[in-house]
Scaffold this motif. Structure first.
Motif, mmCIF file in Angstrom:
data_model
loop_
_atom_site.group_PDB
_atom_site.id
_atom_site.type_symbol
_atom_site.label_atom_id
_atom_site.label_comp_id
_atom_site.label_asym_id
_atom_site.label_seq_id
_atom_site.Cartn_x
_atom_site.Cartn_y
_atom_site.Cartn_z
ATOM 1 N N LEU A 111 -19.364 -2.867 11.750
ATOM 2 C CA LEU A 111 -18.440 -3.649 10.939
ATOM 3 C C LEU A 111 -17.123 -2.883 10.858
ATOM 4 C CD1 LEU A 111 -17.889 -2.621 7.724
ATOM 5 C CD2 LEU A 111 -20.329 -3.080 7.611
ATOM 6 N N GLN A 112 -16.031 -3.610 10.818
ATOM 7 C CA GLN A 112 -14.713 -3.008 10.707
ATOM 8 C C GLN A 112 -13.889 -3.792 9.680
ATOM 9 O OE1 GLN A 112 -12.463 -1.939 14.184
ATOM 10 N NE2 GLN A 112 -14.278 -1.613 15.438
ATOM 11 N N ILE A 113 -13.047 -3.065 8.978
ATOM 12 C CA ILE A 113 -12.172 -3.670 7.980
ATOM 13 C C ILE A 113 -10.773 -3.110 8.164
ATOM 14 C CG2 ILE A 113 -11.724 -4.002 5.519
ATOM 15 C CD1 ILE A 113 -14.705 -3.299 5.073
ATOM 16 N N ALA A 114 -9.786 -3.993 8.207
ATOM 17 C CA ALA A 114 -8.381 -3.591 8.233
ATOM 18 C C ALA A 114 -7.699 -4.195 7.014
ATOM 19 C CB ALA A 114 -7.699 -4.064 9.509
ATOM 20 N N GLY A 115 -6.866 -3.408 6.351
ATOM 21 C CA GLY A 115 -6.146 -3.916 5.194
ATOM 22 C C GLY A 115 -6.954 -3.809 3.915
ATOM 23 N N LEU A 116 -6.541 -4.583 2.920
ATOM 24 C CA LEU A 116 -7.155 -4.542 1.591
ATOM 25 C C LEU A 116 -7.685 -5.931 1.219
ATOM 26 C CD1 LEU A 116 -4.437 -2.432 -0.284
ATOM 27 C CD2 LEU A 116 -6.575 -1.610 0.737
ATOM 28 N N PRO A 117 -8.960 -6.219 1.522
ATOM 29 C CA PRO A 117 -9.511 -7.548 1.229
ATOM 30 C C PRO A 117 -9.457 -7.914 -0.255
ATOM 31 C CG PRO A 117 -10.948 -6.354 2.729
ATOM 32 C CD PRO A 117 -9.914 -5.377 2.251
ATOM 33 N N GLY A 118 -9.439 -6.935 -1.134
ATOM 34 C CA GLY A 118 -9.416 -7.214 -2.562
ATOM 35 C C GLY A 118 -8.166 -7.923 -3.033
ATOM 36 N N LEU A 119 -7.108 -7.933 -2.210
ATOM 37 C CA LEU A 119 -5.860 -8.609 -2.568
ATOM 38 C C LEU A 119 -5.859 -10.089 -2.179
ATOM 39 C CD1 LEU A 119 -3.228 -5.897 -1.527
ATOM 40 C CD2 LEU A 119 -4.233 -6.294 -3.781
ATOM 41 N N ALA A 120 -6.912 -10.516 -1.507
ATOM 42 C CA ALA A 120 -6.929 -11.882 -0.966
ATOM 43 C C ALA A 120 -7.317 -12.908 -2.018
ATOM 44 C CB ALA A 120 -7.892 -11.966 0.215
ATOM 45 N N VAL A 121 -6.795 -14.121 -1.833
ATOM 46 C CA VAL A 121 -7.188 -15.254 -2.664
ATOM 47 C C VAL A 121 -7.876 -16.335 -1.828
ATOM 48 C CG1 VAL A 121 -5.323 -14.844 -4.301
ATOM 49 C CG2 VAL A 121 -4.934 -16.386 -2.384
#
Length: 408
Positions: free
Chosen positions: A328-338
């Motif tokens: 799995l990979q994550i880029a950025g800050l998913p917590g800021l998403a709506v």
């Protein structure tokens, strides 16, 4: 430029900084001081790849490279105090050393559960020596209890199952990876661990932990009892801020630095897991990241700025985890998403595009076998850095190439 640069912390971050100042032409003394007896090494393999053959240390560079570069590595020592006015640090052996520039790359330490500090069969995983102890305690016929369903715990569970260890994973939250990844990805990870034979206990608080000659006894809040030969706690990390705080440096969820990795003292810098910093890509939002890439890049950026080469840190957060054959990979800050848009890929892989309130791409995450999603996540990093506002239908469609969105 001459003088003395002291780097407190001999992990990946500190080592990269030490070599970077030499590569930038610095001719003064470079002292790299770390508490471990080992030369700097990469930490991710301790939990991600330790199931492959014997556990071996993966050094950042060999000893000869430090000698050739003129880097003095002082192992088995800590910087215990800093005198910012006199530009002096005190070491754990009592020595006093002067510096012109100081970099704090002192990292973080595992968070413990109360009452477990002196238990010999309840461990944490942070160092190579920790990994050796864990490796010695697992294998066919052995029972491992893991407390915490975050990345460390899950990677260790996957490693232990490959070594035919019985694994029980205890998580207090309703799902795995609750603070780190979207629920869609967490559910795939949970299903795979259960398929591999891991007993996953969610919403399970712990009442007590004890040990005796037979192993570890864990009593859960609901009365259940877990018995294991070894337990490992993986419930997060605490930044090492004590010497910085005692020296009067600003603290804010870590040692607070600016875009140039500079602390509230102009001659002291901080980088890696111990510091919090403003993210240019997110309008200066301050974060602290425990990330291999972040530690490496910030060490190099701090080196440039210590030499007066003004270089802001502009990285997009990125993290990866290998578990079984899944990445799995994550880029950025998913917590800021709506809002989240999903794109289905082949072989059950998928990408999630996380959009902010104005439709801007603020993060992307994905999961797949091997490196199936690696290229796409890298392109998403570039789209995030470019503050792109891609159309939702384009994100959802596998026929739309992300590279074309970047060009647009």
């Amino acid at each position: 430029m001459t003088g003395t640069i002291i780097i407190a912390g001999a992990g990946l971050c500190g080592a990269r900084a030490a070599f970077a100042v030499r590569e930038r032409g610095y001719e003064g003394k470079v002292l790299l001081i770390g508490s471990e007896r080992h030369a700097p090494y990469d930490r991710p393999p301790l939990s991600k790849h330790a199931d492959k053959g014997s556990l071996s240390i993966q050094h950042v560079a060999d000893e000869e490279s430090y000698r050739v570069a003129g880097i003095d590595h002082l192992g088995g020592l800590d910087v215990t105090t800093i005198d910012p006015v006199g530009h002096v640090v005190t070491l754990s052996d009592g020595r006093h050393l002067t510096y012109d520039k100081l970099l704090l790359a002192v990292g973080a330490r595992p968070r413990l559960l109360p009452g477990t500090e002196n238990l010999t069969k309840v461990l944490t995983l942070r160092s190579f020596d920790d990994a050796l102890k864990i490796r010695d305690g697992i294998g066919p016929g052995r029972r491992l209890a893991i407390i915490g369903g975050g990345f460390i715990g899950l990677e260790l569970a996957a490693m232990a199952r490959k070594l035919q260890t019985s694994v029980t994973l205890i998580e207090s939250m309703p799902r795995l990876l609750a603070r780190a990844v979207p629920a869609e990805i967490a559910s795939v990870i949970e299903e795979r661990h259960r398929l591999e034979g891991v007993e996953v206990l969610l919403q399970s608080g712990i009442s007590s932990i004890g040990e005796d000659a037979n192993g570890v006894q864990i009593e859960l809040a609901d009365g259940r009892a877990i018995v294991a030969d070894l337990a490992v706690i993986g419930i997060g990390a605490i930044p090492n801020i004590e010497i910085a705080g005692a020296a009067g440096l600003a603290i804010e969820n870590g040692i607070a630095v600016d875009h140039f990795m500079r602390t509230s003292d102009a001659d002291i810098f901080a980088a890696g897991d111990c510091c919090s910093f403003p993210l240019q890509t997110y309008d200066g939002s301050r974060v602290r990241l425990e990330s291999w890439r972040c530690a490496q890049d910030q060490g190099i950026i701090a080196a440039a700025n210590m030499l007066g080469i003004v270089t802001p840190y502009e990285g997009v957060p990125w993290f990866w985890s290998d578990q079984y054959d899944l990445t799995l990979q994550i880029a950025g800050l998913p917590g800021l998403a709506v809002e989240t848009v999903r794109r289905e890929l082949s072989d059950g892989s998928f990408l999630l595009f996380h959009l902010g309130c104005d439709g801007r791409l603020v993060a992307a995450s994905g999961i797949g076998r091997g490196n199936a999603i690696g290229r796409d996540i890298r392109l998403c990093e570039m789209l995030i850095a470019a503050r792109a506002h891609p159309r939702r239908e384009e994100l959802a469609s596998p026929s739309t190439r992300l590279k074309s969105l970047l060009a647009a």
